[in-house]
Design a protein around this motif. Structure first.
Motif, PDB file in Angstrom:
ATOM      1  N   ALA A  15       0.815  -1.220   0.000  1.00  0.00           N
ATOM      2  CA  ALA A  15       0.000   0.000   0.000  1.00  0.00           C
ATOM      3  C   ALA A  15       0.846   1.267   0.000  1.00  0.00           C
ATOM      4  N   LEU A  16       2.132   1.151   0.216  1.00  0.00           N
ATOM      5  CA  LEU A  16       3.016   2.323   0.195  1.00  0.00           C
ATOM      6  C   LEU A  16       3.314   2.737  -1.248  1.00  0.00           C
ATOM      7  N   PRO A  17       3.695   3.977  -1.472  1.00  0.00           N
ATOM      8  CA  PRO A  17       4.018   4.412  -2.844  1.00  0.00           C
ATOM      9  C   PRO A  17       5.298   3.736  -3.361  1.00  0.00           C
ATOM     10  N   ARG A  18       5.236   3.306  -4.594  1.00  0.00           N
ATOM     11  CA  ARG A  18       6.393   2.592  -5.171  1.00  0.00           C
ATOM     12  C   ARG A  18       7.623   3.495  -5.211  1.00  0.00           C
ATOM     13  N   ARG A  19       7.414   4.793  -5.312  1.00  0.00           N
ATOM     14  CA  ARG A  19       8.546   5.727  -5.357  1.00  0.00           C
ATOM     15  C   ARG A  19       9.426   5.588  -4.127  1.00  0.00           C
ATOM     16  N   LEU A  20       8.800   5.266  -2.976  1.00  0.00           N
ATOM     17  CA  LEU A  20       9.561   5.109  -1.740  1.00  0.00           C
ATOM     18  C   LEU A  20      10.526   3.930  -1.852  1.00  0.00           C
ATOM     19  N   GLY A  21      10.045   2.825  -2.413  1.00  0.00           N
ATOM     20  CA  GLY A  21      10.911   1.659  -2.604  1.00  0.00           C
ATOM     21  C   GLY A  21      12.048   1.947  -3.555  1.00  0.00           C
ATOM     22  N   ASP A  22      11.738   2.674  -4.643  1.00  0.00           N
ATOM     23  CA  ASP A  22      12.785   3.000  -5.619  1.00  0.00           C
ATOM     24  C   ASP A  22      13.871   3.876  -4.997  1.00  0.00           C
ATOM     25  N   GLU A  23      13.480   4.803  -4.113  1.00  0.00           N
ATOM     26  CA  GLU A  23      14.447   5.697  -3.485  1.00  0.00           C
ATOM     27  C   GLU A  23      15.291   4.958  -2.427  1.00  0.00           C
ATOM     28  N   LEU A  24      14.671   3.962  -1.757  1.00  0.00           N
ATOM     29  CA  LEU A  24      15.384   3.237  -0.691  1.00  0.00           C
ATOM     30  C   LEU A  24      16.325   2.149  -1.222  1.00  0.00           C
ATOM     31  N   ARG A  25      16.036   1.647  -2.419  1.00  0.00           N
ATOM     32  CA  ARG A  25      16.778   0.484  -2.926  1.00  0.00           C
ATOM     33  C   ARG A  25      18.296   0.703  -2.987  1.00  0.00           C
ATOM     34  N   PRO A  26      18.779   1.825  -3.439  1.00  0.00           N
ATOM     35  CA  PRO A  26      20.252   2.014  -3.477  1.00  0.00           C
ATOM     36  C   PRO A  26      20.913   1.984  -2.097  1.00  0.00           C
ATOM     37  N   HIS A  27      20.112   2.111  -1.042  1.00  0.00           N
ATOM     38  CA  HIS A  27      20.662   2.196   0.316  1.00  0.00           C
ATOM     39  C   HIS A  27      20.522   0.884   1.099  1.00  0.00           C
ATOM     40  N   THR A  28      20.072  -0.183   0.407  1.00  0.00           N
ATOM     41  CA  THR A  28      19.861  -1.446   1.142  1.00  0.00           C
ATOM     42  C   THR A  28      21.173  -2.035   1.661  1.00  0.00           C
ATOM     43  N   GLY A  29      22.250  -1.858   0.906  1.00  0.00           N
ATOM     44  CA  GLY A  29      23.538  -2.381   1.358  1.00  0.00           C
ATOM     45  C   GLY A  29      23.992  -1.717   2.648  1.00  0.00           C
ATOM     46  N   HIS A  30      23.817  -0.399   2.722  1.00  0.00           N
ATOM     47  CA  HIS A  30      24.177   0.338   3.929  1.00  0.00           C
ATOM     48  C   HIS A  30      23.334  -0.129   5.115  1.00  0.00           C
ATOM     49  N   ALA A  31      22.030  -0.317   4.883  1.00  0.00           N
ATOM     50  CA  ALA A  31      21.128  -0.771   5.956  1.00  0.00           C
ATOM     51  C   ALA A  31      21.514  -2.165   6.440  1.00  0.00           C
ATOM     52  N   ALA A  32      21.848  -3.069   5.488  1.00  0.00           N
ATOM     53  CA  ALA A  32      22.234  -4.430   5.858  1.00  0.00           C
ATOM     54  C   ALA A  32      23.519  -4.431   6.682  1.00  0.00           C
ATOM     55  N   ALA A  33      24.480  -3.611   6.306  1.00  0.00           N
ATOM     56  CA  ALA A  33      25.734  -3.538   7.056  1.00  0.00           C
ATOM     57  C   ALA A  33      25.500  -3.029   8.475  1.00  0.00           C
ATOM     58  N   ALA A  34      24.613  -2.027   8.605  1.00  0.00           N
ATOM     59  CA  ALA A  34      24.295  -1.502   9.933  1.00  0.00           C
ATOM     60  C   ALA A  34      23.626  -2.577  10.795  1.00  0.00           C
ATOM     61  N   MET A  35      22.763  -3.362  10.166  1.00  0.00           N
ATOM     62  CA  MET A  35      22.082  -4.444  10.889  1.00  0.00           C
ATOM     63  C   MET A  35      23.081  -5.483  11.398  1.00  0.00           C
ATOM     64  N   ILE A  36      23.989  -5.902  10.513  1.00  0.00           N
ATOM     65  CA  ILE A  36      24.962  -6.938  10.893  1.00  0.00           C
ATOM     66  C   ILE A  36      25.855  -6.454  12.025  1.00  0.00           C
ATOM     67  N   GLN A  37      26.298  -5.202  11.927  1.00  0.00           N
ATOM     68  CA  GLN A  37      27.171  -4.655  12.969  1.00  0.00           C
ATOM     69  C   GLN A  37      26.467  -4.641  14.326  1.00  0.00           C
ATOM     70  N   GLU A  38      25.208  -4.228  14.336  1.00  0.00           N
ATOM     71  CA  GLU A  38      24.468  -4.148  15.595  1.00  0.00           C
ATOM     72  C   GLU A  38      24.135  -5.542  16.136  1.00  0.00           C
ATOM     73  N   ILE A  39      23.798  -6.463  15.239  1.00  0.00           N
ATOM     74  CA  ILE A  39      23.487  -7.841  15.657  1.00  0.00           C
ATOM     75  C   ILE A  39      24.710  -8.480  16.309  1.00  0.00           C
ATOM     76  N   GLN A  40      25.872  -8.305  15.691  1.00  0.00           N
ATOM     77  CA  GLN A  40      27.086  -8.907  16.249  1.00  0.00           C
ATOM     78  C   GLN A  40      27.480  -8.263  17.581  1.00  0.00           C
ATOM     79  N   ARG A  41      27.133  -7.012  17.738  1.00  0.00           N
ATOM     80  CA  ARG A  41      27.449  -6.343  18.996  1.00  0.00           C
ATOM     81  C   ARG A  41      26.522  -6.785  20.123  1.00  0.00           C
ATOM     82  N   ALA A  42      25.248  -7.009  19.786  1.00  0.00           N
ATOM     83  CA  ALA A  42      24.228  -7.199  20.831  1.00  0.00           C
ATOM     84  C   ALA A  42      23.789  -8.642  21.052  1.00  0.00           C
ATOM     85  N   VAL A  43      24.050  -9.533  20.079  1.00  0.00           N
ATOM     86  CA  VAL A  43      23.561 -10.920  20.210  1.00  0.00           C
ATOM     87  C   VAL A  43      24.765 -11.859  20.291  1.00  0.00           C
TER      88      VAL A  43
END
Length: 406
Positions: A15-43
């Motif tokens: 239901a969200l606008p597709r434009r939002l997905g298109d704008e976020l897609r180039p940044h998925t690698g950065h988001a994934a790296a942030a997730m991995i760093q935090e997971i390894q720190r906290a779990v």
């Protein structure tokens, strides 16, 4: 346990606008790296270096979660089948690697917060309405809950399959041990792990025999550590602690008989089972009762272990009896065995046999004429005694076999 995941997050993201997905897609690698760093720190369970299979699994799981989330935005027609299959398999792997679901669930929740923080500058720069931002945030946490629920489906399925396979694996394990453990050590170790059974260094094999019309064997009384096969043509079980684990069977084995081998190294299990089955085929005074403890009858079982050798020993040690009638052989055999076992004079032997001392003196003189100096030789006397005891046991065994109902 069965439950259905509704996957509300997929509908929310669509239901969200597709434009939002298109704008976020180039940044998925950065988001994934942030997730991995935090997971390894906290779990703690995921704190090890990202190398080998472990590293690839963690990285792929995180990247796929972020990528699919973005691909779902404004896209109601996207297929979710591969995503669902992947996270169900992740749940299965958590079970197979001996973890519970807590680390995976913690990492998903912690990673989602890290990803949302990493994406906030991008979202704010798009100048999207507040309600879209709120729906995006709600979708993130619903998405995480459903990811965890999908993994739980796989985890519980693997756990259920393993539980259902345990009885089959334990029966296969028992069969392998009873046949050739010395040539199957690695297979036995692997099966024992899969059957959730601690491999003992020693065990006793127990042969079982069911009388016609007897009730079912009271297997429910046995500890779960006992391996059991009641479907074999000659049922049997294995116990590492027979005195303790078989105690509940006392008085509960109506119509059943059991023979318990000595406790032996696992490599000797086939020979132990053979001995126990041999003991079951014996009866009479030497091996009485519904539960036969082979350790109490080792001499008798050893003498009866090989019919051929017993016959050869009798032929060699008792050959002077060959020219006598059966009645004479029986009388003199009885007297010779009593004398060999007691090495006493005529009065003591007569008392043991329940006959007159003069009768014993006459028989002893006959034996001296038949055997001569062989009665003075220790090796010859041992051979005679073993042969006579084996003959007595075999006669008792044959009498029991000839009785009605046997």
């Amino acid at each position: 346990m069965v439950f259905v995941v509704e996957y509300r997050s997929f509908r929310m993201l669509a239901a969200l606008p597709r434009r939002l997905g298109d704008e976020l897609r180039p940044h998925t690698g950065h988001a994934a790296a942030a997730m991995i760093q935090e997971i390894q720190r906290a779990v703690p369970a995921y704190a090890m270096p990202l190398r080998g299979v472990f590293g690839r699994v963690v990285v792929v799981a995180v990247e796929r979660a972020v990528q699919h989330y973005v691909d779902c935005i404004g896209n109601p027609d996207i297929s979710h089948d591969a995503w669902i299959a992947f996270y169900r398999e992740r749940g299965r792997r958590e079970f197979e690697e001996g973890r519970d679901l807590d680390p995976l669930q913690d990492s998903a929740t912690i990673g989602a917060r890290a990803a949302w923080r990493a994406m906030q500058p991008v979202v704010r720069g798009l100048d999207v309405p507040p309600e879209i931002v709120a729906l995006s945030a709600e979708a993130v946490f619903s998405y995480v809950d459903e990811l965890c629920a999908t993994a739980a489906e796989g985890y519980l399925a693997a756990k259920s399959e393993a539980a259902g396979a345990v009885p089959i694996r334990r029966r296969r394990l028992l069969t392998l041990i009873a046949r050739a453990p010395e040539t199957s050590a690695s297979s036995i170790t692997s099966l024992a792990a899969g059957a959730d059974w601690r491999l003992p260094e020693t065990a006793a094999m127990v042969a079982l025999e069911r009388a016609p019309g007897a009730p079912a064997f009271p297997a429910h009384l046995l500890d779960e550590a006992v391996l059991l096969d009641l479907d074999d043509t000659e049922p049997y079980l294995l116990t590492a602690d027979p005195d303790t684990e078989l105690a509940p069977l006392e008085g509960a084995m109506t119509g059943w008989r059991a023979a318990v081998s000595p406790v032996v190294p696992l490599a000797d299990a086939p020979a132990a089972l053979h001995t126990a089955r041999r003991a079951l085929r014996l009866s009479g005074e030497d091996v009485p009762g519904p539960i036969i403890w082979c350790r109490d009858h080792l001499a008798s079982l050893w003498l009866l272990a090989e019919d051929f050798l017993g016959a050869e020993l009798a032929k060699q040690s008792l050959d002077p009896f060959a020219s006598l009638s059966e009645k004479q052989r029986d009388r003199l055999s009885e007297t010779l065995l009593a004398w060999l076992e007691t090495r006493s004079g005529a009065p003591e032997v007569a008392q043991r046999l329940g006959v007159h001392p003069q009768t014993v003196r006459n028989r002893l003189r006959q034996l001296e004429r038949l055997f001569g100096d062989r009665l003075k030789d220790a090796d010859d006397r041992l051979g005679m005694q073993l042969a006579l005891r084996a003959q007595r046991l075999m006669r008792a065994h044959r009498r029991d076999e000839e009785q009605p109902g046997n």
